[in-house]
Write a protein that holds these residues in place. Structure first.
Motif, short mmCIF file in Angstrom:
data_model
loop_
_atom_site.label_atom_id
_atom_site.label_comp_id
_atom_site.label_asym_id
_atom_site.label_seq_id
_atom_site.Cartn_x
_atom_site.Cartn_y
_atom_site.Cartn_z
N SER A 44 1.34 -1.35 0.02
CA SER A 44 0.04 -0.06 -0.18
C SER A 44 0.94 1.24 -0.01
O SER A 44 1.46 0.95 0.59
N ILE A 45 0.32 2.19 -0.68
CA ILE A 45 0.89 3.73 -0.95
C ILE A 45 0.37 4.88 -1.62
O ILE A 45 -1.14 4.86 -1.96
N GLU A 46 0.52 5.99 -1.16
CA GLU A 46 0.15 7.25 -1.65
C GLU A 46 0.75 7.10 -3.16
O GLU A 46 1.95 7.71 -2.82
N MET A 47 -0.33 7.59 -3.59
CA MET A 47 0.47 8.50 -4.94
C MET A 47 -0.78 9.19 -5.41
O MET A 47 -1.92 9.47 -4.91
N THR A 48 -0.27 10.03 -6.51
CA THR A 48 -0.67 10.87 -6.98
C THR A 48 -0.96 11.14 -8.18
O THR A 48 -0.05 10.65 -8.84
N ILE A 49 -1.86 10.76 -9.38
CA ILE A 49 -2.24 10.49 -10.61
C ILE A 49 -2.17 11.82 -11.47
O ILE A 49 -3.91 12.21 -10.86
#
Length: 53
Positions: A44-49
């Protein structure tokens, strides 16, 4: 790359895991090169698209 609206989740199937038992997945696209960034990440990671025009 898939979006799962029921769980409000984004998923990337990597390393031959093309199928999921979850119904309702919306395929957004494919990553076809330079997959090295996925080799050493946690489950699980935090990302921006961002949308690129």
């Amino acid at each position: 790359m898939c979006y799962y609206p029921s769980g409000q989740s984004f998923a990337v199937f990597y390393n031959g895991e093309q199928h999921s038992s979850l119904g309702g997945l919306i395929k957004l696209g494919e990553i076809t090169s330079n997959l090295s960034g996925f080799e050493n990440i946690d489950d699980s990671i935090e990302m921006t698209i961002d949308l690129v025009n």
